[in-house]
Design a protein around this motif. Structure first.
Motif, PDB file in Angstrom:
ATOM      1  N   VAL A  76       0.943  -1.155  -0.002  1.00 13.68           N
ATOM      2  CA  VAL A  76      -0.034   0.127  -0.044  1.00 13.68           C
ATOM      3  C   VAL A  76       1.025   1.181  -0.124  1.00 13.68           C
ATOM      4  CG1 VAL A  76      -0.228   0.073   2.538  1.00 13.68           C
ATOM      5  CG2 VAL A  76      -1.860   0.960   1.048  1.00 13.68           C
ATOM      6  N   LYS A  77       0.515   2.130  -0.873  1.00 11.29           N
ATOM      7  CA  LYS A  77       1.496   3.332  -1.009  1.00 11.29           C
ATOM      8  C   LYS A  77       0.590   4.500  -1.201  1.00 11.29           C
ATOM      9  CE  LYS A  77       3.257   3.494  -5.070  1.00 11.29           C
ATOM     10  NZ  LYS A  77       4.098   3.210  -6.284  1.00 11.29           N
ATOM     11  N   ALA A  78       0.729   5.736  -0.130  1.00 12.51           N
ATOM     12  CA  ALA A  78       0.303   6.778  -0.213  1.00 12.51           C
ATOM     13  C   ALA A  78       1.200   7.966  -0.508  1.00 12.51           C
ATOM     14  CB  ALA A  78      -0.526   7.097   1.207  1.00 12.51           C
ATOM     15  N   GLU A  79       0.847   8.511  -1.836  1.00 14.99           N
ATOM     16  CA  GLU A  79       1.850   9.670  -2.254  1.00 14.99           C
ATOM     17  C   GLU A  79       1.310  10.228  -3.529  1.00 14.99           C
ATOM     18  OE1 GLU A  79       5.594   7.705  -3.180  1.00 14.99           O
ATOM     19  OE2 GLU A  79       4.804   7.228  -5.306  1.00 14.99           O
ATOM     20  N   ALA A  80       1.472  11.496  -3.481  1.00 13.62           N
ATOM     21  CA  ALA A  80       1.283  12.544  -4.672  1.00 13.62           C
ATOM     22  C   ALA A  80      -0.355  12.588  -4.965  1.00 13.62           C
ATOM     23  CB  ALA A  80       1.986  11.985  -6.083  1.00 13.62           C
ATOM     24  N   GLY A  81      -1.270  12.413  -3.863  1.00 18.90           N
ATOM     25  CA  GLY A  81      -2.677  12.511  -3.947  1.00 18.90           C
ATOM     26  C   GLY A  81      -3.261  11.149  -4.490  1.00 18.90           C
ATOM     27  N   GLN A  82      -2.364  10.020  -4.313  1.00 17.49           N
ATOM     28  CA  GLN A  82      -2.791   8.769  -4.705  1.00 17.49           C
ATOM     29  C   GLN A  82      -2.734   7.819  -3.779  1.00 17.49           C
ATOM     30  OE1 GLN A  82      -4.388   7.738  -7.888  1.00 17.49           O
ATOM     31  NE2 GLN A  82      -4.521  10.029  -8.179  1.00 17.49           N
ATOM     32  N   LEU A  83      -3.568   6.957  -3.582  1.00 24.16           N
ATOM     33  CA  LEU A  83      -3.407   5.683  -2.835  1.00 24.16           C
ATOM     34  C   LEU A  83      -3.596   4.449  -3.485  1.00 24.16           C
ATOM     35  CD1 LEU A  83      -4.022   5.139   0.925  1.00 24.16           C
ATOM     36  CD2 LEU A  83      -5.276   3.726  -0.333  1.00 24.16           C
ATOM     37  N   GLU A  84      -2.695   3.756  -3.327  1.00 23.39           N
ATOM     38  CA  GLU A  84      -2.631   2.396  -4.380  1.00 23.39           C
ATOM     39  C   GLU A  84      -2.339   1.101  -3.311  1.00 23.39           C
ATOM     40  OE1 GLU A  84      -0.647   1.956  -8.461  1.00 23.39           O
ATOM     41  OE2 GLU A  84       0.849   1.161  -6.680  1.00 23.39           O
ATOM     42  N   ILE A  85      -3.191   0.270  -3.481  1.00 20.70           N
ATOM     43  CA  ILE A  85      -3.028  -1.144  -3.099  1.00 20.70           C
ATOM     44  C   ILE A  85      -2.827  -2.034  -4.141  1.00 20.70           C
ATOM     45  CG2 ILE A  85      -3.995  -3.104  -1.691  1.00 20.70           C
ATOM     46  CD1 ILE A  85      -5.924  -0.949  -0.233  1.00 20.70           C
ATOM     47  N   LYS A 118      -7.212  -2.635 -11.424  1.00 23.78           N
ATOM     48  CA  LYS A 118      -6.669  -3.314 -12.931  1.00 23.78           C
ATOM     49  C   LYS A 118      -6.248  -4.583 -12.234  1.00 23.78           C
ATOM     50  CE  LYS A 118      -4.388   1.126 -14.096  1.00 23.78           C
ATOM     51  NZ  LYS A 118      -3.355   1.719 -14.352  1.00 23.78           N
ATOM     52  N   VAL A 119      -6.655  -5.705 -13.134  1.00 19.27           N
ATOM     53  CA  VAL A 119      -6.513  -7.038 -12.861  1.00 19.27           C
ATOM     54  C   VAL A 119      -5.235  -7.430 -14.275  1.00 19.27           C
ATOM     55  CG1 VAL A 119      -7.224  -9.324 -12.466  1.00 19.27           C
ATOM     56  CG2 VAL A 119      -8.454  -7.109 -11.781  1.00 19.27           C
ATOM     57  N   ASN A 120      -4.254  -7.987 -13.795  1.00 19.54           N
ATOM     58  CA  ASN A 120      -3.288  -8.547 -14.848  1.00 19.54           C
ATOM     59  C   ASN A 120      -2.952  -9.939 -14.302  1.00 19.54           C
ATOM     60  OD1 ASN A 120      -2.348  -5.353 -14.110  1.00 19.54           O
ATOM     61  ND2 ASN A 120      -2.433  -5.808 -16.281  1.00 19.54           N
ATOM     62  N   ASN A 121      -2.946 -10.743 -15.507  1.00 20.12           N
ATOM     63  CA  ASN A 121      -2.458 -12.290 -15.353  1.00 20.12           C
ATOM     64  C   ASN A 121      -0.958 -12.168 -15.524  1.00 20.12           C
ATOM     65  OD1 ASN A 121      -4.661 -14.341 -15.090  1.00 20.12           O
ATOM     66  ND2 ASN A 121      -5.423 -13.626 -17.039  1.00 20.12           N
ATOM     67  N   LEU A 122      -0.273 -12.869 -14.660  1.00 16.06           N
ATOM     68  CA  LEU A 122       1.143 -12.747 -15.066  1.00 16.06           C
ATOM     69  C   LEU A 122       1.408 -14.183 -15.273  1.00 16.06           C
ATOM     70  CD1 LEU A 122       1.732 -11.412 -11.340  1.00 16.06           C
ATOM     71  CD2 LEU A 122       1.684 -10.045 -13.566  1.00 16.06           C
ATOM     72  N   GLU A 123       2.793 -14.167 -15.732  1.00 20.00           N
ATOM     73  CA  GLU A 123       3.152 -15.823 -16.123  1.00 20.00           C
ATOM     74  C   GLU A 123       3.151 -16.718 -14.910  1.00 20.00           C
ATOM     75  OE1 GLU A 123       7.304 -17.757 -17.468  1.00 20.00           O
ATOM     76  OE2 GLU A 123       6.883 -15.769 -18.413  1.00 20.00           O
ATOM     77  N   SER A 124       3.059 -16.398 -13.733  1.00 23.18           N
ATOM     78  CA  SER A 124       2.761 -17.369 -12.805  1.00 23.18           C
ATOM     79  C   SER A 124       1.918 -16.576 -11.834  1.00 23.18           C
ATOM     80  CB  SER A 124       3.869 -18.025 -11.930  1.00 23.18           C
ATOM     81  OG  SER A 124       3.283 -18.680 -10.974  1.00 23.18           O
ATOM     82  N   GLY A 125       0.354 -16.553 -11.663  1.00 20.04           N
ATOM     83  CA  GLY A 125      -0.252 -15.789 -10.824  1.00 20.04           C
ATOM     84  C   GLY A 125      -1.259 -14.512 -11.539  1.00 20.04           C
ATOM     85  N   LEU A 126      -1.484 -13.530 -10.484  1.00 19.81           N
ATOM     86  CA  LEU A 126      -2.175 -12.573 -10.848  1.00 19.81           C
ATOM     87  C   LEU A 126      -1.607 -11.440  -9.977  1.00 19.81           C
ATOM     88  CD1 LEU A 126      -5.107 -12.146 -12.372  1.00 19.81           C
ATOM     89  CD2 LEU A 126      -5.975 -12.372  -9.980  1.00 19.81           C
ATOM     90  N   ARG A 127      -1.941 -10.227 -10.525  1.00 20.68           N
ATOM     91  CA  ARG A 127      -1.725  -8.868  -9.799  1.00 20.68           C
ATOM     92  C   ARG A 127      -2.991  -7.775 -10.039  1.00 20.68           C
ATOM     93  NH1 ARG A 127       1.692  -6.253 -13.254  1.00 20.68           N
ATOM     94  NH2 ARG A 127       3.468  -7.374 -12.483  1.00 20.68           N
ATOM     95  N   VAL A 128      -3.302  -7.672  -8.705  1.00 24.88           N
ATOM     96  CA  VAL A 128      -4.447  -6.700  -8.664  1.00 24.88           C
ATOM     97  C   VAL A 128      -4.111  -5.404  -8.086  1.00 24.88           C
ATOM     98  CG1 VAL A 128      -7.007  -6.277  -7.755  1.00 24.88           C
ATOM     99  CG2 VAL A 128      -6.065  -8.751  -8.413  1.00 24.88           C
ATOM    100  N   THR A 129      -4.348  -4.173  -8.796  1.00 22.64           N
ATOM    101  CA  THR A 129      -3.988  -2.976  -8.385  1.00 22.64           C
ATOM    102  C   THR A 129      -5.343  -2.242  -8.215  1.00 22.64           C
ATOM    103  OG1 THR A 129      -1.972  -2.995  -9.652  1.00 22.64           O
ATOM    104  CG2 THR A 129      -2.776  -0.855  -8.928  1.00 22.64           C
ATOM    105  N   TRP A 130      -5.455  -1.451  -6.888  1.00 21.99           N
ATOM    106  CA  TRP A 130      -6.701  -0.743  -6.458  1.00 21.99           C
ATOM    107  C   TRP A 130      -6.070   0.717  -6.363  1.00 21.99           C
ATOM    108  CZ3 TRP A 130      -8.404   1.743  -2.122  1.00 21.99           C
ATOM    109  CH2 TRP A 130      -9.887   1.713  -2.251  1.00 21.99           C
ATOM    110  N   GLN A 131      -6.348   1.476  -6.925  1.00 27.45           N
ATOM    111  CA  GLN A 131      -5.866   2.792  -7.228  1.00 27.45           C
ATOM    112  C   GLN A 131      -7.151   3.951  -6.982  1.00 27.45           C
ATOM    113  OE1 GLN A 131      -3.458   4.207 -10.364  1.00 27.45           O
ATOM    114  NE2 GLN A 131      -2.408   5.573  -8.994  1.00 27.45           N
ATOM    115  N   VAL A 132      -6.899   5.080  -5.809  1.00 26.72           N
ATOM    116  CA  VAL A 132      -7.908   6.039  -5.762  1.00 26.72           C
ATOM    117  C   VAL A 132      -7.161   7.242  -5.529  1.00 26.72           C
ATOM    118  CG1 VAL A 132      -9.763   4.469  -4.691  1.00 26.72           C
ATOM    119  CG2 VAL A 132      -7.924   5.596  -3.137  1.00 26.72           C
ATOM    120  N   THR A 133      -7.779   8.124  -5.580  1.00 26.04           N
ATOM    121  CA  THR A 133      -7.524   9.922  -5.345  1.00 26.04           C
ATOM    122  C   THR A 133      -7.644  10.152  -3.802  1.00 26.04           C
ATOM    123  OG1 THR A 133      -8.188  10.349  -7.593  1.00 26.04           O
ATOM    124  CG2 THR A 133      -7.683  12.023  -6.082  1.00 26.04           C
ATOM    125  N   ILE A 134      -6.805  10.696  -3.309  1.00 29.00           N
ATOM    126  CA  ILE A 134      -6.917  11.000  -1.962  1.00 29.00           C
ATOM    127  C   ILE A 134      -6.798  12.668  -1.690  1.00 29.00           C
ATOM    128  CG2 ILE A 134      -6.312   8.874  -0.645  1.00 29.00           C
ATOM    129  CD1 ILE A 134      -3.493   9.800  -0.456  1.00 29.00           C
TER     130      ILE A 134
END
Length: 134
Positions: A76-85, A118-134
């Motif tokens: 989880v990252k909070a910076e530059a007006g964005q919060l991303e998990i 955003k949901v991305n299939n990887l070679e092995s597994g999955l990456r999900v990114t949840w991003q919002v404006t703070i």
């Protein structure tokens, strides 16, 4: 994270995230690498804090329940007006990706804050990114 955990109270968003990480690790038995960046406790409303905890729990549980992952990366990252998990696992992934109730719920929570999932299939597994404006 360790320094912040020693200096914050149990009701902080950071502490609640740490709790969800421990619950998921214990329940699903996967190895979890986590990173909490930025002023997480000071940049969001109580409502957003509740949504961050719910999103964290959903994503970590999905990695165990659906992906059957043995390793998970959580950030989880909070910076530059964005919060991303971001949660990345080494599990089965979705091929093709289908937005079921869990992912639709994540999307609805992001939309409240002009965000996206955003949901991305990887070679092995999955990456999900949840991003919002703070």
């Amino acid at each position: 994270s360790t320094v912040h955990s020693l200096n914050t109270n149990k009701d902080s968003v950071r502490q609640k995230i740490m709790h969800e990480i421990e619950v998921a690790r214990t329940h699903w038995g996967y190895v979890i690498d986590f990173n909490l960046k930025g002023p997480i406790d000071t940049v969001m409303s109580p409502q957003l804090g509740d949504d961050v905890i719910a999103v964290t729990a959903e994503l970590l549980n999905n990695a165990g329940r659906h992906a059957k992952a043995s390793k998970v990366k959580y950030e989880v990252k909070a910076e530059a007006g964005q919060l991303e998990i971001k949660v990345e696992d080494n599990g089965e992934g979705f091929k093709p990706i289908k937005f079921g109730n869990g992912l639709l719920n994540l999307s609805d929570r992001a939309t409240k804050y002009d965000g996206e999932v955003k949901v991305n299939n990887l070679e092995s597994g999955l990456r999900v990114t949840w991003q919002v404006t703070i």
